[in-house]
Design a protein around this motif. Structure first.
Motif, short mmCIF file in Angstrom:
data_model
loop_
_atom_site.label_atom_id
_atom_site.label_comp_id
_atom_site.label_asym_id
_atom_site.label_seq_id
_atom_site.Cartn_x
_atom_site.Cartn_y
_atom_site.Cartn_z
N ARG A 2 17.37 18.76 29.57
CA ARG A 2 17.90 18.20 28.33
C ARG A 2 16.81 17.53 27.50
NH1 ARG A 2 22.94 15.93 31.79
NH2 ARG A 2 24.45 17.60 31.34
N ARG A 3 15.94 16.76 28.15
CA ARG A 3 14.85 16.12 27.42
C ARG A 3 13.91 17.15 26.81
NH1 ARG A 3 14.99 12.36 31.86
NH2 ARG A 3 15.66 10.29 31.14
N HIS A 4 13.72 18.24 27.53
CA HIS A 4 12.86 19.31 27.01
C HIS A 4 13.41 19.86 25.70
CE1 HIS A 4 10.29 22.87 26.91
NE2 HIS A 4 11.38 23.59 26.74
N TYR A 5 14.71 20.15 25.68
CA TYR A 5 15.32 20.70 24.46
C TYR A 5 15.42 19.64 23.36
CZ TYR A 5 16.54 25.24 26.43
OH TYR A 5 16.47 26.51 26.96
N LEU A 6 15.70 18.40 23.73
CA LEU A 6 15.75 17.34 22.73
C LEU A 6 14.39 17.14 22.08
CD1 LEU A 6 18.01 14.74 24.56
CD2 LEU A 6 18.56 15.93 22.44
N GLY A 7 13.33 17.36 22.85
CA GLY A 7 11.98 17.25 22.29
C GLY A 7 11.64 18.38 21.35
N ASP A 13 -0.34 17.02 29.58
CA ASP A 13 0.93 16.65 28.94
C ASP A 13 0.68 15.94 27.62
OD1 ASP A 13 2.39 17.77 30.95
OD2 ASP A 13 2.86 15.90 31.98
N MET A 14 -0.32 15.08 27.59
CA MET A 14 -0.61 14.35 26.36
C MET A 14 -1.11 15.30 25.27
SD MET A 14 -0.47 11.41 24.97
CE MET A 14 -0.41 10.21 26.31
N VAL A 15 -1.98 16.24 25.65
CA VAL A 15 -2.46 17.23 24.69
C VAL A 15 -1.29 18.07 24.18
CG1 VAL A 15 -3.91 19.27 24.40
CG2 VAL A 15 -4.77 17.32 25.68
N ASN A 16 -0.39 18.44 25.09
CA ASN A 16 0.77 19.22 24.68
C ASN A 16 1.65 18.44 23.72
OD1 ASN A 16 3.91 19.90 25.52
ND2 ASN A 16 2.64 21.72 25.37
N ALA A 17 1.78 17.13 23.94
CA ALA A 17 2.59 16.30 23.04
C ALA A 17 1.98 16.25 21.65
CB ALA A 17 2.70 14.88 23.61
N ILE A 18 0.65 16.11 21.56
CA ILE A 18 -0.02 16.09 20.26
C ILE A 18 0.11 17.44 19.57
CG2 ILE A 18 -2.22 15.72 19.07
CD1 ILE A 18 -3.05 13.91 21.38
N ILE A 45 3.47 10.21 19.11
CA ILE A 45 2.94 11.00 20.24
C ILE A 45 3.40 10.41 21.56
CG2 ILE A 45 0.81 11.68 21.41
CD1 ILE A 45 -0.52 11.69 18.62
N MET A 46 3.39 9.07 21.67
CA MET A 46 3.82 8.44 22.92
C MET A 46 5.29 8.68 23.18
SD MET A 46 1.60 4.89 23.16
CE MET A 46 2.11 4.23 21.58
N GLN A 47 6.10 8.66 22.13
CA GLN A 47 7.52 8.96 22.30
C GLN A 47 7.71 10.39 22.82
OE1 GLN A 47 9.96 6.94 22.05
NE2 GLN A 47 9.30 5.21 20.79
N ARG A 48 7.00 11.32 22.22
CA ARG A 48 7.08 12.72 22.67
C ARG A 48 6.64 12.83 24.13
NH1 ARG A 48 9.30 17.41 21.44
NH2 ARG A 48 8.96 16.89 19.24
N GLN A 103 6.70 10.57 26.48
CA GLN A 103 7.63 9.93 27.39
C GLN A 103 8.89 10.76 27.61
OE1 GLN A 103 6.53 7.35 28.92
NE2 GLN A 103 8.33 7.11 30.24
N LYS A 104 9.28 11.53 26.60
CA LYS A 104 10.49 12.35 26.71
C LYS A 104 10.28 13.62 27.53
CE LYS A 104 12.35 11.00 22.18
NZ LYS A 104 12.65 11.48 20.81
N MET A 105 9.02 13.98 27.75
CA MET A 105 8.75 15.26 28.41
C MET A 105 9.29 15.30 29.83
SD MET A 105 4.91 15.89 26.94
CE MET A 105 4.62 17.44 27.79
N LYS A 106 9.23 14.17 30.55
CA LYS A 106 9.72 14.12 31.93
C LYS A 106 9.84 12.66 32.35
CE LYS A 106 6.19 16.52 33.28
NZ LYS A 106 5.19 17.24 34.07
N ASN A 107 10.55 12.43 33.45
CA ASN A 107 10.64 11.08 33.99
C ASN A 107 9.29 10.66 34.53
OD1 ASN A 107 13.41 10.66 33.52
ND2 ASN A 107 13.95 11.81 35.37
N ARG A 108 8.87 9.46 34.18
CA ARG A 108 7.58 8.95 34.64
C ARG A 108 7.80 7.56 35.23
NH1 ARG A 108 4.02 12.53 32.38
NH2 ARG A 108 4.75 13.53 30.48
N ARG A 109 7.12 7.29 36.31
CA ARG A 109 7.25 5.98 36.93
C ARG A 109 5.89 5.33 37.05
NH1 ARG A 109 6.22 6.21 42.55
NH2 ARG A 109 5.75 8.30 43.31
N ARG A 110 5.90 4.03 37.08
CA ARG A 110 4.65 3.29 37.12
C ARG A 110 4.51 2.55 38.43
NH1 ARG A 110 2.86 -1.85 34.55
NH2 ARG A 110 0.65 -1.64 34.20
#
Length: 704
Positions: free
Chosen positions: A64-69, A260-265, A692-695, A697-704
């Motif tokens: 769902r996040r993939h399509y929303l993005g 992933d970051m390059v893909n978001a940009i 870019i950061m919003q994009r 973050q939406k790509m997949k679940n990330r944990r810190r």
């Protein structure tokens, strides 16, 4: 290109590929076994998607996040006509404007609901049931049903919209990555992520490699990404503190994070370009590393040209002009064994003679001695600009003119080249001696000398055309078209009348070569055949339709008070686009063009412009595009016909900076993302870090 290349989802059940319908109502088994899939392989077309329930529940939110993005699928398309009670109806692009949920499937010629696909449940007949999820809505004459699908406040559709908002709401954004995190943790995460974006931007805009050979903590060769991130930390106390206190597995520096970051940009850059285009016309530029790629592109059965024309009848295929000349040369070299052998020998000759600095110096010395001897004997004249130093350069595979230059220099330096080959044959090591002797025998043959002068004359005929087509800006299309005609005519004259003059030019071969007197071989198999192949290739590459189209386009050039303006040719240009200029518009265009040219020639603001693009900008700025809508449409169509100049080719040349010796093994997606950002850096620069950061973050679940 998703609309032309339809990818199938990867499944464990091979029988799914044989199903005539790509949409499944249930998972492949009652146990809901996990289905292998790749996010990038998920189809954009709603008519080709699997239902969300088909995938494992653990993957639902990720998909769902993939399509929303990616946002709803809204292709610009020549929508097919359907008939209801004898009246033609079809989907209209205007319907998107007030319905943010609406999607269109090219595969099914049907409308779908974006949010109901992502979050809808089995709701029977409410809001149309599965019509807007699996089957697709096609009753174009009943527009009211689109609005009835939305329903009331608590309708299934609005519930799906609410779930979409919940998935993207604040506690899922980077402002609060985890609910249990403290405000300090959230702030540190943002600082860290913002620094990562800055590093990635810096490297992408300059075409620099990311990785190093040793990325360990104490290494001095960590790679550009880690070293620049460290540089930022050294000069920013906040970044440095976060980097020092972050756990090792949470530093956001892994290779996958970088990609992933390059893909978001890249995604945001592409999105900005698409939004800017809107529903306007656009061009597709395609480059091939193999020269026979042009044939694959323009193939009549499965070529890219054919695939595009199936989708849009108004599309035109115009191959890169400068590259067409090169393709002509390569076609001859590939299809005529004697010419192919000639260029093979020339290539080996340049390699051997110019294989070292010592040999290149010896070649210059030998040529200098030859010039000095000729001057003393009165064979050459001295004077300013005469007898310049020359050398042998390897001909470039993508530049027609480089072959011509190499051949000219070889003729001028023939004696010096032969001297160097003799020296290598006497003093070189064993392998070099054999190679030098083989090349010497080849270049001293009458056939090589004959072919050398034949190709010199043929390439000389098209040299001016080559130079004209390599101009970087403001290419004179009319002049180029004239040069194409001149080249064809000169080749025909050469074939008919210049056989004797060529033999005289070749003369008696040098250095005791044995002259072959086989007249039929040289006149018919070489002279006539090669010229005929050149003429045929020029006719094929520069078709009458393409040249006619471009000559008409050149009539919009505003240089010298619109001296190239020709009303009849511009009307002829409009007739190439019958879907955009129906019969009534053609009649109206006649009168509008006459008013337009009077207006332009009497307005000083339009007389200093350079190029059709500046004309289009000025028309919009002065709102003349509203006064002359049909003329402005012609201008837009002309701008979508890129007669590839060096400026356009520089975009393709960017690949050598992205895929270099430091990263010569790149996946398609990684290379595509890097190229998009590097080539469109002006647009990428306009996108803020927050987006870019919003994009990201939406790509997949990330944990810190």
């Amino acid at each position: 290109m998703d609309k032309y290349l339809i990818k199938k989802p990867r499944t464990q059940d091979s029988s799914l590929a044989q199903d005539s319908s790509p949409v499944q109502d249930s998972p492949p088994s009652s146990k809901r076994s996990r289905v292998d899939f790749n996010l990038e392989d998920l189809p954009s077309d709603p008519g080709l998607r699997q239902k969300i329930s088909y995938y494992h529940p653990n993957n639902h939110d990720e998909i769902r996040r993939h399509y929303l993005g990616k946002d709803p699928c809204r292709p610009s398309h020549d929508y097919p006509v359907s008939y209801f009670s004898g009246k033609p109806c079809r989907f209209k692009v205007e319907w998107y404007e007030t319905r943010n949920w609406l999607e269109y499937s090219i595969a099914k010629d049907a409308a779908f609901c974006f949010y109901c696909y992502l979050f809808g449940k089995d709701v029977g007949k409410q809001g149309g049931g599965d019509t807007f999820v699996t089957k697709g809505f096609r009753l174009w004459n009943q527009l009211w049903k689109l609005d009835s699908h939305v329903g009331g406040v608590n309708s299934a559709h609005n519930q799906a919209v609410k779930k979409s908002e919940d998935l993207q709401k604040e506690k899922q954004h980077i402002q609060s990555v985890l609910v249990k995190q403290s405000n300090q943790d959230k702030a540190e995460y943002r600082i860290q992520l913002n620094a990562i974006v800055d590093c990635v931007r810096f490297l992408l805009f300059r075409g620099l490699a990311f990785r190093g050979h040793d990325e360990s903590q104490g290494s001095s060769d960590k790679g550009n990404f880690l070293e620049f991130l460290q540089f930022l930390g050294d000069h920013n106390e906040s970044i440095n503190e976060v980097m020092q206190n972050t756990w090792k597995n949470s530093k956001l520096t892994h290779h996958d994070i970088q990609k992933d970051m390059v893909n978001a940009i890249a995604h945001e850059t592409s999105k900005a370009i698409i939004e800017d285009l809107g529903n306007g016309f656009f061009s597709i530029l395609v480059d091939e590393s193999r020269y026979d790629g042009a044939s694959n592109m323009q193939g009549d059965i499965n070529g890219l040209k054919t695939l595009i024309l199936k989708e849009n009848k108004s599309a035109f295929y115009v191959h890169c002009f400068a590259h067409q000349l090169q393709l002509t040369l390569v076609a001859v070299a590939k299809n005529h064994i004697n010419i192919a052998d000639f260029f093979y020998v020339v290539s080996n000759l340049v390699t051997v003679v110019g294989g070292s600095c010592k040999r290149r110096d010896a070649l210059r010395d030998a040529q200098f001695a030859k010039i000095k001897e000729d001057l003393e004997n009165g064979v050459r004249r001295s004077g300013q600009g005469l007898n310049q130093e020359t050398n042998l350069k390897r001909p470039g595979d993508t530049r027609w003119g480089s072959y011509y230059g190499t051949i000219l220099n070889l003729i001028l330096m023939f004696s010096a080249v032969a001297d160097i080959l003799e020296i290598i044959e006497e003093d070189g090591i064993s392998d070099q001696k054999v190679e030098a002797r083989s090349i010497m025998r080849s270049i001293l043959s009458f056939e090589f000398i004959f072919t050398l002068h034949l190709m010199k004359n043929i390439l000389g005929i098209t040299n001016e055309l080559s130079i004209a087509l390599q101009k970087k800006k403001n290419q004179d299309i009319v002049n180029a078209m004239d040069l194409i005609k001149v080249s064809k005519q000169r080749l025909q004259v050469m074939r008919d009348d210049e056989w004797t003059s060529l033999l005289t030019e070749v003369g008696r071969p040098r250095r005791n070569t044995q002259q072959n007197t086989n007249l039929h071989h040289y006149r018919v198999e070489l002279f006539y055949t090669v010229i005929d192949m050149q003429l045929q290739e020029l006719n094929n590459r520069f078709s009458e339709m393409n040249t006619d189209l471009l000559i008409c386009m050149a009539c919009l050039n505003q240089s010298n008070s619109f001296v190239a303006f020709d009303k009849e040719k511009l009307i002829h240009l409009a007739k190439f686009y019958p879907y955009d200029f129906p019969g009534t518009d053609i009649l109206a265009l006649d009168s509008q063009l006459q008013n337009f040219i009077f207006d332009m020639r009497n307005n000083d603001l339009f007389l200093e412009l350079q190029g059709v693009s500046e004309l289009a900008e000025k028309l919009v700025n002065m709102r003349k595009h509203e006064t002359y809508p049909l003329v402005y449409l012609l201008v837009k169509l002309a701008l979508t016909l890129p007669v590839a100049t060096a400026t356009v080719e520089r975009s393709f040349s960017a690949m050598k900076y992205i895929k270099n010796e430091l990263r010569n093994r790149m996946g398609d997606q990684w290379m595509n993302d890097c190229l998009v950002v590097y080539i469109e850096k002006d647009i990428a620069c306009s996108i803020d870090n927050e987006t870019i950061m919003q994009r990201f973050q939406k790509m997949k679940n990330r944990r810190r």
